[in-house]
Structure formats: C-alpha cells, structure tokens
Design an enzyme around this catalytic site. Structure first.
Site, PDB file in Angstrom:
ATOM      1  N   ASP A  87       0.795  -1.228   0.000  1.00  0.00           N
ATOM      2  CA  ASP A  87       0.000   0.000   0.000  1.00  0.00           C
ATOM      3  C   ASP A  87       0.828   1.279   0.000  1.00  0.00           C
ATOM      4  O   ASP A  87       1.984   1.302   0.419  1.00  0.00           O
ATOM      5  CB  ASP A  87      -0.970   0.010   1.185  1.00  0.00           C
ATOM      6  CG  ASP A  87      -0.284  -0.246   2.527  1.00  0.00           C
ATOM      7  OD1 ASP A  87       0.751  -0.929   2.546  1.00  0.00           O
ATOM      8  OD2 ASP A  87      -0.792   0.237   3.564  1.00  0.00           O
ATOM      9  N   GLU A 145      -0.397  -2.255   5.245  1.00  0.00           N
ATOM     10  CA  GLU A 145       0.538  -2.111   6.358  1.00  0.00           C
ATOM     11  C   GLU A 145       0.345  -0.772   7.055  1.00  0.00           C
ATOM     12  O   GLU A 145       0.542  -0.656   8.269  1.00  0.00           O
ATOM     13  CB  GLU A 145       1.985  -2.228   5.851  1.00  0.00           C
ATOM     14  CG  GLU A 145       3.039  -2.292   6.962  1.00  0.00           C
ATOM     15  CD  GLU A 145       3.398  -0.948   7.571  1.00  0.00           C
ATOM     16  OE1 GLU A 145       3.693  -0.904   8.785  1.00  0.00           O
ATOM     17  OE2 GLU A 145       3.367   0.063   6.844  1.00  0.00           O
TER      18      GLU A 145
END
Length: 407
Positions: A87, A145
């Site tokens: 991400d 994350e």
C-alpha cells in the site's frame, strides 16, 4: 553456501536488476491506498504468472500468497516466509522523477513499492534456482501495512488470520524495509526489540457547559483535557524507567466546542503510544486510564478511555539475528552492515513474530552524494529512493533463504 552456488546466485540476481527497476517504477507511478490495492495485486499476480510461480489472490482482501517448493525431497525441510507490503499513502508527491506518481494525492512515500519490487525479483531469482533450493519459500505480498481504513482488521494480522502462515506452516519470516536516510545498498538490523509497538488512544472528557463569561458554573472539559495532556507526559518523564526502554505518548488531536464564548460539555483527544517493552506497554495503558480518570474526577468531570492496538513490538529473535547477520555480510561486507539503535517507528510485521521467529532488516536508499539531513524523510512529499542499491535487497533475501534452509 558453496562457491559454485554463490556464483550462480550472484549471476542470477545481477541479471534481473533492470526488472527490479521496471517493477518498482510501475508500482511507484500507480500507487494505491490500503485495501484499495486491486491493480497492484493484479500486477504482481501477472508477473508471478510470467515467472511460473503458483499464487493465491485476495488473501486478506488484496494480498497475494505465492509458493516455491524445493525440487529436493527430504524430511524436515525448512519453510521460509518472505514479506513485502503493497500500500501507498495519501500524500501528494513533490518529486520530479520521470516515474513520479500519476495518482493525485497518493504516493509511495515509505518504500513499499521498492519492497514489493524486490520481493518479486527475489521470486524470479529463486524460481531460476529452484533445483538448488533445500526448502520451501512462501512469498507474502501483504496489503494495508499503513493501517486498514475505518478501524477494520487488516494488514499482517488478517493475513495470519486467513492462514498465510499455516499452509505450509512457516518456520521463520524475513522482511526488509527501505531506509531513505541510510546510504544506498547498506544493510542494517537490530537484535531483539527493533521497532516500537503502536497503540492508538481516545479520551473523551465529559464536563458541564456554561456561558464563557461565567466559567464557575461549568466543569470545563477543555481545562480538564489540558491537565490530562500534561499528566500523560508525567507518565513518561516521572513514572517510567526509560533506562529499560523508550516510551512515547503523543496527543495528536484535541477537539471541543463550537464558539469562543461557550464552555462546551465534552472534549475529545486522540493520540499514540509507542513502547519497546511489552511489560512497559501494558503498564502504560493502565497508567493512562488511571491518569485520565483521576484528573477528570478531581474536577468533577468523567473520562472515558479507549486504547486500540495497531502493532506489537517488532522483535528480531536474537538467535535468528545472530545467524542472519552472517548472510547480510555476504551481500554487503561487514563494513556495510551495522546494528542500528531501536526506533519508535512501528511495523505490523511484528504480528508474524507471534507465530514464528522473525528477522526484519533495513536497506539503504539514500541518494549518492547526499547527507541524511538533505533528503526527504519517510511519509513526506519529497521522499525519494536511489534504486541502485535495490539489488542488495534481493541478494539479502536469497542468501537468507539458502543459509537458513541448510541449517
């Protein structure tokens, strides 16, 4: 690792340098936020298909698990996990690189694009050397994350919950993180507690409203909140043994009231707790609750305290670290591998350590000729990585795999 295998590894890894750059630059141009990594997932899946490695998409929503099994059949083979995160962040990029983000307001400002590219290249290198593998390698391409939206369960925790470490059962998990202020290609690690746990807290102070001209008729939640904020810092400076481990309590937001001449009924603050010791972390939670409630009660107010865990202490198993650093020496030489200090930054890689020994290390990406105070930090609009050292990330993963598998 024998000399012949070492030379083969060096040859295979060096041959894919351009692929690493290609992977990374595509990902950097097309960043996606946590749990929106749909195109990223498809891109990684397509490349894994080209490499010839089976994979499962949609793990933990937008993650991928891929496996290379050894062609050597023997009992008690090691099963090794390698992890990267997918991400990006809601930041508008200010760099001028030719591959800068194409997405308005979204940027890979923490190196996750590099992590993913390095792991994809590692998969390519290990697939090319599959006949030499003595164990099974599981590639964990993890979403979210940076934190799942709307307080959803996410990231590593959900990957684990959905069985990413169980089929097959992982004996160990390795992960790396880019370090923008470490010279490019250098490697770093910290044995034991390496990165802090991260907890979010919310404190709601309930008082009594009044006209601002007559505060004696109120129980002012703003004044009480100010006292609580001060009290939280006393937990750090006067109630915690900081020679044992660092502790950080930060209030990041405080909201109350609607007009200058109205004392409101409630105030709400939110903040973060960072600790590098599990016992201290638990004690700090209790001290925060006690401090907030006691200070509120002293003024006739009440305080509601909510604490939510984001990550645990990211802990590098000392026995594993002692062995793993020898693998890092093979990549960069002892002079370019150092044991760093612990940091109050946090990583959800820590959850993998609840189920297996873990080793998390850093890879330098600071532009050559620059100093640490001259480059953009992580989570900033001018974050930048020198790609020339990425090859050491692939070499590190490969050496860790081969060295651990033979033990």
């Amino acid at each position: 690792m024998n000399l012949e295998l070492k030379e083969l590894l060096s040859t295979k890894v060096s041959a894919i340098y351009e692929k690493i750059k290609s992977y990374r630059e595509h990902l950097h141009q097309n960043p996606e936020l946590s749990y929106k990594e749909f195109n990223t997932m498809e891109y990684v899946a397509a490349k894994l298909k080209e490499i010839g490695i089976p994979y499962e998409k949609g793990v933990a929503g937008t993650g991928i698990v891929s496996i290379i099994r050894s062609s050597k059949h023997s009992e008690n083979q090691a099963c090794i996990g390698l992890r990267a995160d997918l991400d990006a962040l809601p930041i508008q990029e200010q760099n001028t690189a030719s591959y800068k983000s194409k997405v308005e307001g979204v940027m890979h400002a923490c190196g996750h694009d590099a992590h993913t590219a390095i792991l994809m290249a590692t998969a390519k290198a290990l697939k090319d050397m599959q006949k030499d593998l003595a164990g099974t390698v599981v590639f964990l391409f993890q979403p979210a994350e940076e934190g799942a939206p709307n307080n959803e369960e996410g990231g590593a925790k959900l990957m684990i919950k959905e069985g990413a470490m169980d089929a097959p059962k992982l004996d160990v998990v390795f992960g790396l993180h880019m370090a923008a202020q470490l010279p490019t290609g250098m490697l770093s690690y910290k044995s034991g507690a390496a990165q802090a746990s991260s907890d979010l807290f919310k404190i709601v102070v309930n008082g009594k409203g009044s006209h601002g001209a007559m505060p004696w008729g109120s129980i002012d939640p703003i004044v009480v909140s100010a006292q609580i904020i001060e009290g939280l810092q006393h937990i750090v400076s006067r109630q915690s043994d900081l020679t044992k481990a660092p502790l950080v309590i930060s209030v990041g937001s405080l909201h109350s009231g609607v007009r200058a001449n109205i004392i409101p009924e409630t105030a709400q603050m939110e903040g973060t707790i960072r600790s590098l010791d599990a016992t201290m972390r638990k004690e700090t939670h209790e001290k925060i609750r006690h401090t907030a409630k006691s200070i509120a009660a002293a003024s006739g107010a009440t305080a509601e305290v909510e604490i939510k865990t984001q990550t645990l202490v990211n802990y590098n198993d000392p026995a594993l670290a002692k062995k793993s650093v020898l693998s890092l020496y093979k990549v960069a030489g002892p002079d370019n591998v150092y044991e760093s200090n612990w940091t109050t930054a946090a990583e959800d890689f820590s959850f993998y350590g609840e189920k297996a020994p873990t080793f998390f290390f850093g890879l330098g990406g600071m532009e050559k000729g620059k100093k640490a105070n001259e480059v953009g930090g992580h989570h900033t609009p001018d974050f930048y990585l020198d790609e020339s050292g990425f090859i050491n990330g692939v070499k590190a993963f490969c050496n860790l795999v081969f060295d651990y598998a033979k033990k």
